[in-house]
Scaffold this motif. Structure first.
Motif, PDB file in Angstrom:
ATOM      1  N   ALA A 204     -18.313 -19.150 -12.160  1.00  0.00           N
ATOM      2  CA  ALA A 204     -18.529 -18.168 -11.096  1.00  0.00           C
ATOM      3  C   ALA A 204     -19.613 -17.176 -11.486  1.00  0.00           C
ATOM      4  O   ALA A 204     -20.486 -16.833 -10.676  1.00  0.00           O
ATOM      5  CB  ALA A 204     -17.228 -17.440 -10.784  1.00  0.00           C
ATOM      6  N   SER A 205     -19.588 -16.710 -12.723  1.00  0.00           N
ATOM      7  CA  SER A 205     -20.562 -15.736 -13.182  1.00  0.00           C
ATOM      8  C   SER A 205     -21.974 -16.329 -13.184  1.00  0.00           C
ATOM      9  O   SER A 205     -22.939 -15.671 -12.768  1.00  0.00           O
ATOM     10  CB  SER A 205     -20.193 -15.252 -14.588  1.00  0.00           C
ATOM     11  N   GLN A 206     -22.101 -17.576 -13.636  1.00  0.00           N
ATOM     12  CA  GLN A 206     -23.408 -18.233 -13.655  1.00  0.00           C
ATOM     13  C   GLN A 206     -23.966 -18.377 -12.242  1.00  0.00           C
ATOM     14  O   GLN A 206     -25.139 -18.097 -11.986  1.00  0.00           O
ATOM     15  CB  GLN A 206     -23.283 -19.612 -14.321  1.00  0.00           C
ATOM     16  N   ALA A 207     -23.117 -18.793 -11.320  1.00  0.00           N
ATOM     17  CA  ALA A 207     -23.566 -18.959  -9.940  1.00  0.00           C
ATOM     18  C   ALA A 207     -23.935 -17.610  -9.319  1.00  0.00           C
ATOM     19  O   ALA A 207     -24.934 -17.493  -8.602  1.00  0.00           O
ATOM     20  CB  ALA A 207     -22.479 -19.646  -9.119  1.00  0.00           C
ATOM     21  N   ASP A 238     -26.869  -1.663  -8.256  1.00  0.00           N
ATOM     22  CA  ASP A 238     -26.829  -2.328  -9.561  1.00  0.00           C
ATOM     23  C   ASP A 238     -28.038  -3.236  -9.762  1.00  0.00           C
ATOM     24  O   ASP A 238     -28.669  -3.213 -10.819  1.00  0.00           O
ATOM     25  CB  ASP A 238     -25.544  -3.149  -9.710  1.00  0.00           C
ATOM     26  N   LEU A 239     -28.363  -4.046  -8.767  1.00  0.00           N
ATOM     27  CA  LEU A 239     -29.504  -4.945  -8.900  1.00  0.00           C
ATOM     28  C   LEU A 239     -30.823  -4.179  -8.793  1.00  0.00           C
ATOM     29  O   LEU A 239     -31.763  -4.451  -9.555  1.00  0.00           O
ATOM     30  CB  LEU A 239     -29.444  -6.038  -7.828  1.00  0.00           C
ATOM     31  N   ALA A 254     -35.993 -12.103 -18.493  1.00  0.00           N
ATOM     32  CA  ALA A 254     -35.754 -11.473 -17.190  1.00  0.00           C
ATOM     33  C   ALA A 254     -34.438 -11.966 -16.593  1.00  0.00           C
ATOM     34  O   ALA A 254     -33.628 -11.174 -16.081  1.00  0.00           O
ATOM     35  CB  ALA A 254     -36.919 -11.765 -16.247  1.00  0.00           C
ATOM     36  N   ILE A 255     -34.217 -13.267 -16.663  1.00  0.00           N
ATOM     37  CA  ILE A 255     -32.939 -13.814 -16.210  1.00  0.00           C
ATOM     38  C   ILE A 255     -31.793 -13.193 -16.998  1.00  0.00           C
ATOM     39  O   ILE A 255     -30.732 -12.866 -16.460  1.00  0.00           O
ATOM     40  CB  ILE A 255     -32.927 -15.344 -16.369  1.00  0.00           C
ATOM     41  N   GLY A 256     -32.019 -13.007 -18.299  1.00  0.00           N
ATOM     42  CA  GLY A 256     -30.990 -12.458 -19.171  1.00  0.00           C
ATOM     43  C   GLY A 256     -30.540 -11.067 -18.775  1.00  0.00           C
ATOM     44  O   GLY A 256     -29.358 -10.720 -18.937  1.00  0.00           O
ATOM     45  N   THR A 257     -31.447 -10.249 -18.236  1.00  0.00           N
ATOM     46  CA  THR A 257     -31.050  -8.901 -17.808  1.00  0.00           C
ATOM     47  C   THR A 257     -30.043  -8.967 -16.664  1.00  0.00           C
ATOM     48  O   THR A 257     -29.077  -8.200 -16.620  1.00  0.00           O
ATOM     49  CB  THR A 257     -32.274  -8.074 -17.367  1.00  0.00           C
ATOM     50  N   LYS A 263     -22.281 -10.301 -15.781  1.00  0.00           N
ATOM     51  CA  LYS A 263     -21.112 -10.548 -16.625  1.00  0.00           C
ATOM     52  C   LYS A 263     -20.332  -9.257 -16.881  1.00  0.00           C
ATOM     53  O   LYS A 263     -19.100  -9.263 -16.952  1.00  0.00           O
ATOM     54  CB  LYS A 263     -21.545 -11.170 -17.949  1.00  0.00           C
ATOM     55  N   ALA A 264     -21.056  -8.154 -17.025  1.00  0.00           N
ATOM     56  CA  ALA A 264     -20.398  -6.882 -17.325  1.00  0.00           C
ATOM     57  C   ALA A 264     -19.543  -6.385 -16.158  1.00  0.00           C
ATOM     58  O   ALA A 264     -18.480  -5.794 -16.366  1.00  0.00           O
ATOM     59  CB  ALA A 264     -21.440  -5.828 -17.693  1.00  0.00           C
ATOM     60  N   LYS A 265     -20.005  -6.632 -14.918  1.00  0.00           N
ATOM     61  CA  LYS A 265     -19.290  -6.087 -13.760  1.00  0.00           C
ATOM     62  C   LYS A 265     -18.549  -7.129 -12.935  1.00  0.00           C
ATOM     63  O   LYS A 265     -17.704  -6.775 -12.113  1.00  0.00           O
ATOM     64  CB  LYS A 265     -20.272  -5.330 -12.855  1.00  0.00           C
ATOM     65  N   GLY A 266     -18.885  -8.386 -13.131  1.00  0.00           N
ATOM     66  CA  GLY A 266     -18.210  -9.436 -12.377  1.00  0.00           C
ATOM     67  C   GLY A 266     -18.377  -9.276 -10.880  1.00  0.00           C
ATOM     68  O   GLY A 266     -19.462  -8.957 -10.390  1.00  0.00           O
TER      69      GLY A 266
END
Length: 364
Positions: A204-207, A238-239, A254-257, A263-266
């Protein structure tokens, strides 16, 4: 024009060209292009040219440019996504083509303006300007060229035909689009649905991250063209807060940010709005730059589209639907899919078909 380091295995001469090109705001801007020319005697009429466009190397950082990295990919391989761009350009050279590889508007050591990410007209003019600069630098180049690119570069290559007449001295023989990055709103919808239906948190997080990534890229591209646009019109705080850092990094980081923040906020991550692609400014941006979002987009010159079935970034069902719409309009599109090929392995999987297509259409 300066000599450039030739990647290992290239039997070619390499030069870095500094030239000008039309910019996204109607003026002229400095641009840089790598020119690779096979060693030996040019054929009658000169070396045929492949104008080659790289995929997403950054949302906006000018140092993430192909000419500044030995792998010709702006840092993708360095950061963990082996691109195989050196292999592809080497195969083109071995087949007897000169290659011009522009950094694109806003990227490279000489860039002074913003990088208009996903800008179809900008990308097309980058490629055409690169061909013109290459011919000025080397009189042994033909006036006949093909447009070619991977991922966002494939998307940009599809736009060249619409601007080809701006360089009437040149002849565009065809286009090769490898996993072209199109159907952006549908891609975001796909990942949004995948996040909602996932049975485990990691999936879910990845998607969710991939959905946010689509909107972040488009917001950055839109604001490069229209600085007054407020990204908060299409996304939550947030974004929006991530965009300055996102824009300043090469692709993988950039993707990593976004990944870390999601992941931190779900599910509480305040990102893209549900109707983000329907915002009037964003809708106009997508209609102008995403060929799958434009009802009037078509092609009249021979085009090859190649797509891997296991691509996690450019989704095969969406590319297939896009090609079917083009064919329904009579566009001369050849479409090849490669079972099990992903976003980068498709380059080797499709190599023989790409070279056969180029050989056929340069021979006409």
């Amino acid at each position: 024009m300066t000599e450039h380091v030739v990647p290992l295995g290239f039997d070619a001469d390499a030069k870095l060209l500094v030239h000008t090109m039309p910019d996204v705001r109607g003026g002229q801007t400095p641009a840089t292009t790598l020119l690779f020319v096979p060693k030996g005697t040019a054929p009658t009429g000169g070396w045929p040219i492949v104008a080659w466009a790289h995929g997403t190397s950054t949302p906006g950082q000018k140092t993430c440019a192909p000419s500044l990295t030995p792998e010709l990919d702006g840092g993708l391989t360095r950061d963990g996504f082996p691109s195989d761009y050196v292999y592809q350009i080497g195969e083109l050279l071995n087949a007897g083509y000169a290659v011009v590889a522009p950094d694109l508007e806003g990227l490279g050591a000489e860039a002074i303006g913003p990088y208009p990410y996903f800008g179809a007209s900008s990308g097309a003019r980058s490629l055409i300007s690169a061909v013109k600069a290459g011919r000025l630098a080397d009189p042994h180049l033909s006036n006949r060229y093909a447009a070619m690119g991977h991922s966002d570069g494939g998307h940009l290559a599809l736009g060249v035909e619409a601007h080809a007449d701006e360089a009437s001295e040149l002849e565009l023989v065809g286009t090769v689009a490898s996993v072209p990055y199109t159907s952006i709103a549908a891609t975001a919808d796909h990942f949004g649905e995948a996040a909602r239906t996932a049975t485990d948190g990691a999936t879910a997080s990845q998607a969710r991250m991939m959905r946010e990534f689509q909107g972040a890229l488009m917001a950055v591209g839109l604001t490069a063209e229209k600085p007054a646009f407020d990204p908060r019109a299409v996304m939550g705080e947030d974004l929006a807060r991530l965009l300055p850092e996102f824009r300043s990094l090469c692709s993988v980081k950039a993707i990593g940010t976004i990944d870390a923040a999601v992941k931190a906020k779900g599910e509480a991550f305040n990102g893209l709005k549900k109707d983000w692609a329907s915002n009037s400014h964003m809708e106009a941006f997508l209609a102008a730059n995403d060929p799958a979002a434009s009802p009037d987009f078509t092609l009249r010159r021979p085009t090859l589209v190649v797509q891997g079935t296991a691509d996690g970034f450019v989704l095969e069902p969406l590319t297939t639907a896009f090609v079917e719409r083009l064919r329904g309009k009579g566009a001369p599109v050849t479409y090849k899919t490669y079972p099990g090929a992903d976003h980068f392995s498709v380059i080797r999987s499709a190599n023989a078909d790409v070279l056969a297509f180029l050989r056929e259409h340069f021979a006409r």
